[in-house]
Design an enzyme around this catalytic site. Structure first.
Site, mmCIF file in Angstrom:
data_model
loop_
_atom_site.group_PDB
_atom_site.id
_atom_site.type_symbol
_atom_site.label_atom_id
_atom_site.label_comp_id
_atom_site.label_asym_id
_atom_site.label_seq_id
_atom_site.Cartn_x
_atom_site.Cartn_y
_atom_site.Cartn_z
ATOM 1 N N TYR A 1 72.917 43.104 75.752
ATOM 2 C CA TYR A 1 73.520 43.538 74.824
ATOM 3 C C TYR A 1 72.935 45.146 74.390
ATOM 4 O O TYR A 1 71.851 45.262 74.567
ATOM 5 C CB TYR A 1 73.672 42.340 74.316
ATOM 6 C CG TYR A 1 73.711 41.054 73.953
ATOM 7 C CD1 TYR A 1 75.815 41.027 73.522
ATOM 8 C CD2 TYR A 1 73.557 40.314 74.591
ATOM 9 C CE1 TYR A 1 76.161 39.886 73.853
ATOM 10 C CE2 TYR A 1 74.534 38.808 75.001
ATOM 11 C CZ TYR A 1 76.285 38.879 74.174
ATOM 12 O OH TYR A 1 76.427 37.560 74.298
ATOM 13 N N TYR B 1 73.051 36.860 81.974
ATOM 14 C CA TYR B 1 72.813 37.249 81.661
ATOM 15 C C TYR B 1 71.361 36.288 81.503
ATOM 16 O O TYR B 1 71.811 35.030 80.917
ATOM 17 C CB TYR B 1 72.210 38.002 80.650
ATOM 18 C CG TYR B 1 72.403 37.400 79.428
ATOM 19 C CD1 TYR B 1 71.633 36.549 78.608
ATOM 20 C CD2 TYR B 1 74.388 37.400 78.962
ATOM 21 C CE1 TYR B 1 72.059 36.153 77.370
ATOM 22 C CE2 TYR B 1 74.310 37.299 78.169
ATOM 23 C CZ TYR B 1 73.940 36.523 77.341
ATOM 24 O OH TYR B 1 74.423 35.675 76.233
ATOM 25 N N ARG C 1 73.226 32.467 81.463
ATOM 26 C CA ARG C 1 74.618 32.172 80.713
ATOM 27 C C ARG C 1 75.258 32.927 81.514
ATOM 28 O O ARG C 1 75.643 34.053 82.629
ATOM 29 C CB ARG C 1 74.154 32.901 79.503
ATOM 30 C CG ARG C 1 73.498 32.795 78.381
ATOM 31 C CD ARG C 1 74.284 31.499 77.473
ATOM 32 N NE ARG C 1 75.031 30.693 77.508
ATOM 33 C CZ ARG C 1 76.342 31.264 76.986
ATOM 34 N NH1 ARG C 1 76.174 32.301 76.130
ATOM 35 N NH2 ARG C 1 76.635 30.385 76.880
ATOM 36 N N HIS D 1 80.125 35.778 79.787
ATOM 37 C CA HIS D 1 81.264 35.462 78.485
ATOM 38 C C HIS D 1 81.868 36.001 77.276
ATOM 39 O O HIS D 1 80.899 37.769 77.745
ATOM 40 C CB HIS D 1 80.621 34.514 77.761
ATOM 41 C CG HIS D 1 79.315 34.347 77.172
ATOM 42 N ND1 HIS D 1 77.853 33.979 77.782
ATOM 43 C CD2 HIS D 1 79.331 35.014 76.096
ATOM 44 C CE1 HIS D 1 76.960 34.842 77.162
ATOM 45 N NE2 HIS D 1 77.668 35.348 76.014
ATOM 46 N N HIS E 1 82.181 37.046 72.959
ATOM 47 C CA HIS E 1 82.278 35.828 72.003
ATOM 48 C C HIS E 1 83.944 36.560 70.836
ATOM 49 O O HIS E 1 83.758 37.848 71.066
ATOM 50 C CB HIS E 1 81.087 36.496 70.923
ATOM 51 C CG HIS E 1 79.432 36.348 72.079
ATOM 52 N ND1 HIS E 1 79.091 34.666 71.306
ATOM 53 C CD2 HIS E 1 79.396 36.781 73.070
ATOM 54 C CE1 HIS E 1 77.987 35.293 72.548
ATOM 55 N NE2 HIS E 1 77.554 36.102 72.819
#
Length: 235
Positions: free
Chosen positions: A106, A145, A155, A158, A160
């Site tokens: 991120y 990640y 994870r 995906h 959000h």
């Protein structure tokens, strides 16, 4: 001010994620331990939320053109419709998205994953649904990640989503996953949703119809705000 007078029947237990789910370790610290209190408050289901088109900037719906050049990774398009529990389109709903880059990192100072930042991908966008409740944005397929919840904790890929709906009670924050991800069975956030059908509502569908020539693959992801078929939230 126009009033909606929307009604929201209770959702059966065992469908949406529990607020404290021990395999998802951080819920042990932040999840409430007392039973919720039901209050009589008309405003959350009667008072409109009005989103201004001025909130949307020219590059907000294309996350691949926010840098100086094209970001790395697989370019995709995501589209879908937003409905209420009666299947009616939710118009003019502010929808925000955020995600990691193709390497699984991120654009955020708290992300310590040892993966490269992409200087041409910041991973956030926003848009309004149209009169049919439809939305559409272009982005890069996010990578998986590690997140430190448990041994070998990774994870699934995906995106959000945050939606405001048309009344306060329709507020929803959730995640969209991609089909056939091998990490589904090992992810306690995904597995915190006890109902199989509800879990499936978080997985986008590949769409050849939405695929754009040889430029990007298409995915569809419809969202239901509240009610018996609501998209699972609080993820």
């Amino acid at each position: 001010m126009r009033r909606n007078d929307v009604k929201f029947p209770l959702i059966d237990s065992g469908v949406h994620p529990t607020l404290v789910y021990p395999p998802y370790a951080s819920t042990l610290k932040r999840g409430p331990t007392q039973a919720p209190l039901r209050i009589q408050a008309a405003d959350p289901v009667q008072t409109n939320i009005t989103a201004s088109p001025g909130l949307i900037l020219p590059h907000d719906t294309d996350l691949t053109i926010q840098g100086q050049s094209q970001p790395l990774g697989e370019k995709i398009v995501v589209t879908g419709r937003v409905f209420d529990e009666d299947g009616k389109p939710v118009r003019n709903s502010l929808l925000e998205v955020w995600q990691c880059n193709a390497a699984g990192r991120y654009w955020h100072k708290r992300d310590q994953h040892d993966a490269p930042l992409d200087p041409n991908f910041f991973g956030s966008g926003k848009m309004l649904t149209d009169d049919e409740g439809r939305y559409r944005f272009v982005t890069i397929k996010p990578g998986p990640y590690p997140w430190g919840n448990h041994h070998k904790a990774w994870r699934p890929a995906h995106i959000h989503f945050s939606l405001f709906g048309n009344v306060y009670a329709q507020r929803l924050v959730t995640q969209m996953y991609f089909p056939s991800d091998p990490l589904f069975d090992y992810d306690p956030i995904f597995q915190s949703i006890p109902d199989l059908a509800a879990r499936q509502r978080l997985i986008a569908h590949f769409s050849m119809e939405e695929t754009v020539d040889d430029k990007m693959l298409g995915y569809t992801f419809d969202i239901v705000l509240r009610g018996r078929d609501a998209t699972p939230m609080d993820l």
